[in-house]
Scaffold this active site. Structure first.
Site, mmCIF file in Angstrom:
data_model
loop_
_atom_site.group_PDB
_atom_site.id
_atom_site.type_symbol
_atom_site.label_atom_id
_atom_site.label_comp_id
_atom_site.label_asym_id
_atom_site.label_seq_id
_atom_site.Cartn_x
_atom_site.Cartn_y
_atom_site.Cartn_z
ATOM 1 N N GLY A 1 39.441 46.006 32.994
ATOM 2 C CA GLY A 1 39.365 46.652 31.455
ATOM 3 C C GLY A 1 39.119 48.097 30.824
ATOM 4 O O GLY A 1 38.309 48.253 31.167
ATOM 5 N N LYS B 1 35.668 54.918 32.517
ATOM 6 C CA LYS B 1 36.789 55.489 32.163
ATOM 7 C C LYS B 1 38.246 55.446 32.126
ATOM 8 O O LYS B 1 39.029 56.659 31.926
ATOM 9 C CB LYS B 1 37.476 54.753 34.137
ATOM 10 C CG LYS B 1 36.381 54.497 35.308
ATOM 11 C CD LYS B 1 36.906 54.342 36.922
ATOM 12 C CE LYS B 1 37.245 52.312 36.343
ATOM 13 N NZ LYS B 1 35.985 51.752 35.961
HETATM 14 P P1 IMP Z 1 38.005 39.504 40.990
HETATM 15 O O1 IMP Z 1 37.973 41.143 40.541
HETATM 16 O O2 IMP Z 1 37.810 39.145 39.982
HETATM 17 O O3 IMP Z 1 38.321 38.951 41.819
HETATM 18 O O4 IMP Z 1 36.161 40.420 40.791
HETATM 19 C C1 IMP Z 1 35.525 40.357 41.859
HETATM 20 C C2 IMP Z 1 33.816 41.397 41.270
HETATM 21 O O5 IMP Z 1 33.845 42.396 41.091
HETATM 22 C C3 IMP Z 1 33.305 40.462 40.137
HETATM 23 O O6 IMP Z 1 31.956 40.071 40.277
HETATM 24 C C4 IMP Z 1 33.883 40.999 38.848
HETATM 25 O O7 IMP Z 1 32.893 41.130 37.940
HETATM 26 C C5 IMP Z 1 33.542 42.145 39.784
HETATM 27 N N1 IMP Z 1 34.588 43.258 38.784
HETATM 28 C C6 IMP Z 1 36.020 42.898 39.018
HETATM 29 N N2 IMP Z 1 37.029 43.901 38.144
HETATM 30 C C7 IMP Z 1 36.150 44.516 37.747
HETATM 31 C C8 IMP Z 1 36.148 45.271 36.119
HETATM 32 O O8 IMP Z 1 37.158 46.132 35.955
HETATM 33 N N3 IMP Z 1 34.394 46.147 35.767
HETATM 34 C C9 IMP Z 1 33.628 45.452 36.637
HETATM 35 N N4 IMP Z 1 33.293 43.949 37.037
HETATM 36 C C10 IMP Z 1 34.200 43.825 37.914
#
Ligand code: IMP
Length: 426
Positions: free
Chosen positions: A41, A17
């Site tokens: 990220g 993105k």
């Molecule tokens: P959280 O958003 O840190 O609570 O993580 C929840 C889930 O979303 C986990 O499986 C993370 O690896 C995934 N996740 C969160 N942000 C991203 C991102 O920007 N890219 C890919 N996976 C994400």
């Protein structure tokens, strides 16, 4: 005339993105983040440099673009300030940033709780980024969060100290170490002062820009399958990355949106836990991982690799209301002999083409594949669709027909210039 374009992830995040947002952001007047926080990220490459942004919208590099963190965002003020510092060192003023006074603040206690709750979940870990995202959104919904407007107000001391007392009890109950309330308050009070100049009523700002006919770009983070409502629950993030999240997270009504562009990798990846039907692990998966450098921008974890999942893309198209698809990383598939695309699943002996609600059912789904012949040619310098090898064109048009959404852009390399544009969007 409608002038708002949304860029959303159609899979599990990390679809590329950042590149497309950067491509559009040069044409936008305003770039808006509407959900998520520094779990995101976004890697942006231009003029030979690579920038990894976690909180700050991608339009920051252009001083003429207003960059907004909407009310739906959870803001870690420490990350925000350190990203600004790094950008300023590289010559970007960052005077073009606006934070919603209604956004919620991620404090250290949210991060601490994120880690402790994950430990507590033992075998049912979500695999979060440990950035405090879930605990911050939990507080928002439970109506005990601290919003930016309160963070920068003279009431902050009272609000913060009362809240931290309760949070310390929670931390202790999970076996963690409580924060020193006075010390933590003193630290955050200074941070609040530094944040203050960026805080504004972004709902008024955005609607004013729309009235003036300005071009607005909404930059989704994560992806549709990580959406708290539509994703592979509970292995999801705590916000709504999908199209519907735009209005809720920005205060811009849905009728202002002109295009919703779904960003899709031409294969699949996932970080963290959770079912992933098309996942495979062999020398082709390793080749894809190493060639495309499939390691998390935020956590550096190796990403899990899968074939393109057409069921996921069709579902994503529905829940997002996609008007166009942007296919990413097509160049990575050059040299792979056979390319598999999942067109449906077998679940308990029945063929289905939807995503089941229960994760235990999703885990049981066996992909039904169509295999398409690959191509050998390096396509990274192709400037138009016609220049692509026939098998690459066949692969693209197969996806287009399967999903039922026009492919408006195709990325053939990391640089913004390595983009085949089939329709002008903004
Ligand atoms: P959280 O958003 O840190 O609570 O993580 C929840 C889930 O979303 C986990 O499986 C993370 O690896 C995934 N996740 C969160 N942000 C991203 C991102 O920007 N890219 C890919 N996976 C994400």
């Amino acid at each position: 005339m409608k002038n708002a374009v949304v860029v959303v992830g159609t899979q599990w995040g990390d679809e590329g993105k950042g590149k497309i947002t950067n491509y559009f952001s040069n044409k936008a007047d305003v770039v808006v983040r509407y959900q998520g926080g520094d779990n995101a990220g976004h890697t942006i490459k231009f003029l030979g440099n690579t920038y990894a942004l976690h909180v700050i919208p991608s339009g920051v590099f252009n001083p003429n673009i207003k960059n907004v963190l909407g009310n739906g965002v959870v803001l870690n003020p420490k990350t925000f300030l350190s990203e600004i510092e790094a950008l300023q060192k590289q010559g970007f003023s960052c005077n073009n940033l606006y934070i919603s006074d209604r956004a919620h603040v991620i404090f250290d206690y949210h991060k601490e709780l994120d880690g402790l709750i994950e430990e507590h979940l033992a075998t049912r870990k979500i695999g979060t980024t440990k950035k405090g995202i879930g605990p911050c959104y939990t507080d928002k919904i439970a109506r005990c969060g601290i919003r930016v407007a309160d963070f920068v107000s003279s009431d902050f001391e009272e609000i913060y100290k009362t809240t931290l007392k309760v949070k310390n009890d929670q931390i202790i109950s999970y076996g963690g170490n409580p924060f020193d309330i006075e010390e933590s308050y003193q630290e955050y009070q200074k941070i609040a002062e530094a944040i203050k100049p960026y805080v504004t009523d972004t709902i008024a700002l955005l609607n004013e820009e729309i009235k003036k006919g300005k071009k607005i770009l909404f930059e989704g983070a994560q992806g549709a399958l990580l959406d708290i409502d539509f994703g592979t629950y509970p292995f999801v993030t705590s916000s709504n990355p999908s199209g519907g999240g735009v209005s809720i997270g920005s205060g811009v009504g849905p009728t202002n949106i002109k295009e919703i562009i779904g960003i899709a990798k031409v294969y699949s990846t996932r970080v963290g836990s959770g079912a992933f039907p098309t996942e495979f692990e062999d020398e082709v998966a390793s080749y894809i991982r190493e060639t495309a450098h499939e390691y998390g921008t935020t956590t550096k974890r190796p990403r899990r690799i899968g074939w393109l999942d057409g069921v996921v893309l069709k579902y994503s198209s529905q829940i997002n209301g996609l008007t166009g698809l942007s296919l990413m990383l097509l160049d990575i598939l050059s040299g792979i002999k056979n390319l598999k695309v999942c067109t449906s699943y077998m679940l308990d002996g029945k063929e289905i083409s939807t995503i089941p609600a229960r994760i235990s059912d999703f885990e049981k789904c066996i992909p039904v594949y169509t295999t398409l012949p690959g191509w050998q040619e390096d396509i990274s310098s192709c400037k138009s669709y016609d220049e692509l090898p026939q098998n690459a064109k066949n692969y693209v048009s197969f996806i287009e027909k399967l999903v039922g959404v026009p492919v408006v852009m195709i990325s053939v390399g990391p640089d913004v210039l390595q983009t085949i544009v089939r329709k002008t969007i903004l």
